[in-house]
Design a protein around this motif. Structure first.
Motif, PDB file in Angstrom:
ATOM      1  N   GLY A  38      29.131 -78.424   5.058  1.00 14.89           N
ATOM      2  CA  GLY A  38      28.170 -79.413   4.602  1.00 14.89           C
ATOM      3  C   GLY A  38      26.763 -79.272   5.166  1.00 14.89           C
ATOM      4  O   GLY A  38      25.858 -79.964   4.748  1.00 14.89           O
ATOM      5  N   VAL A  39      26.571 -78.364   6.108  1.00 12.60           N
ATOM      6  CA  VAL A  39      25.256 -78.164   6.733  1.00 12.60           C
ATOM      7  C   VAL A  39      24.698 -76.822   6.261  1.00 12.60           C
ATOM      8  O   VAL A  39      25.337 -75.785   6.441  1.00 12.60           O
ATOM      9  CB  VAL A  39      25.360 -78.187   8.277  1.00 12.60           C
ATOM     10  CG1 VAL A  39      24.003 -77.917   8.903  1.00 12.60           C
ATOM     11  CG2 VAL A  39      25.941 -79.504   8.760  1.00 12.60           C
ATOM     12  N   GLY A  40      23.520 -76.864   5.649  1.00 15.93           N
ATOM     13  CA  GLY A  40      22.916 -75.657   5.100  1.00 15.93           C
ATOM     14  C   GLY A  40      22.897 -74.491   6.070  1.00 15.93           C
ATOM     15  O   GLY A  40      22.571 -74.641   7.238  1.00 15.93           O
ATOM     16  N   ASN A  41      23.316 -73.324   5.555  1.00 11.55           N
ATOM     17  CA  ASN A  41      23.297 -72.102   6.344  1.00 11.55           C
ATOM     18  C   ASN A  41      23.145 -70.926   5.386  1.00 11.55           C
ATOM     19  O   ASN A  41      24.114 -70.505   4.777  1.00 11.55           O
ATOM     20  CB  ASN A  41      24.591 -71.934   7.142  1.00 11.55           C
ATOM     21  CG  ASN A  41      24.604 -70.602   7.857  1.00 11.55           C
ATOM     22  OD1 ASN A  41      23.668 -70.265   8.554  1.00 11.55           O
ATOM     23  ND2 ASN A  41      25.654 -69.829   7.650  1.00 11.55           N
ATOM     24  N   PRO A  42      21.954 -70.421   5.255  1.00 12.47           N
ATOM     25  CA  PRO A  42      21.748 -69.350   4.285  1.00 12.47           C
ATOM     26  C   PRO A  42      22.043 -67.945   4.826  1.00 12.47           C
ATOM     27  O   PRO A  42      21.874 -66.980   4.109  1.00 12.47           O
ATOM     28  CB  PRO A  42      20.265 -69.484   3.957  1.00 12.47           C
ATOM     29  CG  PRO A  42      19.666 -69.999   5.228  1.00 12.47           C
ATOM     30  CD  PRO A  42      20.716 -70.904   5.832  1.00 12.47           C
ATOM     31  N   ASP A  43      22.500 -67.832   6.077  1.00 17.00           N
ATOM     32  CA  ASP A  43      22.691 -66.517   6.679  1.00 17.00           C
ATOM     33  C   ASP A  43      24.031 -65.905   6.302  1.00 17.00           C
ATOM     34  O   ASP A  43      25.011 -66.597   6.057  1.00 17.00           O
ATOM     35  CB  ASP A  43      22.601 -66.604   8.204  1.00 17.00           C
ATOM     36  CG  ASP A  43      21.225 -67.068   8.681  1.00 17.00           C
ATOM     37  OD1 ASP A  43      20.266 -67.025   7.887  1.00 17.00           O
ATOM     38  OD2 ASP A  43      21.127 -67.478   9.852  1.00 17.00           O
ATOM     39  N   LEU A  44      24.045 -64.578   6.282  1.00 17.96           N
ATOM     40  CA  LEU A  44      25.279 -63.817   6.112  1.00 17.96           C
ATOM     41  C   LEU A  44      25.720 -63.348   7.491  1.00 17.96           C
ATOM     42  O   LEU A  44      24.886 -62.995   8.335  1.00 17.96           O
ATOM     43  CB  LEU A  44      25.038 -62.578   5.253  1.00 17.96           C
ATOM     44  CG  LEU A  44      24.841 -62.742   3.767  1.00 17.96           C
ATOM     45  CD1 LEU A  44      24.556 -61.385   3.130  1.00 17.96           C
ATOM     46  CD2 LEU A  44      26.047 -63.357   3.124  1.00 17.96           C
TER      47      LEU A  44
END
Length: 182
Positions: A38-44
């Motif tokens: 639910g918490v934004g995380n755009p990293d791979l």
């Protein structure tokens, strides 16, 4: 099967070397949350060593992933918050590739972007097929292992890249062995 092979099989040697140079090698301690549901995380994240546990707040543990697995790809593709948390089970080492870093590379080299998104498409398609099999839709045999790949499910060209991708992952691990850890 190490899911990183889907990604590295579609990328070039130069792409893989760039990822190892540009990404951040991070040490993750037991119990650390690298992706919060639910918490934004755009990293791979590429798991270089250890085990990551995938958990859903409502149903609990979903899966455990080993070396060579990738997490964060869904939020990278669609920018939606993660649907599950990713937690270190024991000490782990990951290669973190930030969204901004990858977007900069895509702008500088659109062909890298094409290869990366094609690889992510293969990866996500395989995951969807595995999920469908686990629920028993469209399959007479529902006792298949989630990582089992049936010969007729994958493009022959994709299968040809697995050996090359394995070599690329091994070279990436060697390159990162001497890199500083964040």
């Amino acid at each position: 099967m190490r899911k990183v092979l889907f990604i590295l099989g579609q990328l070039s040697d130069n792409d893989t070397e760039w990822m190892a140079r540009a990404g951040t090698k991070k040490s993750i301690s037991d119990g650390d949350v690298i992706i919060q549901e639910g918490v934004g995380n755009p990293d791979l994240f590429i798991l270089l060593q250890g085990i990551l546990r995938i958990e859903d707040a409502k149903i609990g543990p979903i899966a455990e992933l080993g070396t060579g697995e990738i997490v964060g790809e869904m939020s990278f593709v669609d920018n939606a918050p993660p649907s599950a948390s990713v937690i270190a089970k024991g000490d782990c080492m990951v290669l973190q590739l930030s969204h901004d870093l990858l977007e900069s590379r895509i702008e500088a080299d659109p062909f890298f972007g094409m290869r990366l998104y094609k690889a992510l498409s293969f990866f996500l398609a395989d995951r969807l097929r595995g999920t469908v099999r686990r629920f028993g839709y469209g399959e007479a045999n529902t006792n298949l292992d989630s990582d089992e790949i049936l010969a007729d499910e994958l493009d022959e060209n994709l299968l040809d890249t697995v050996s090359i991708a394995g070599d690329r992952f091994d070279r990436m691990l060697k390159q990162l062995a001497s890199a500083k850890t964040a």
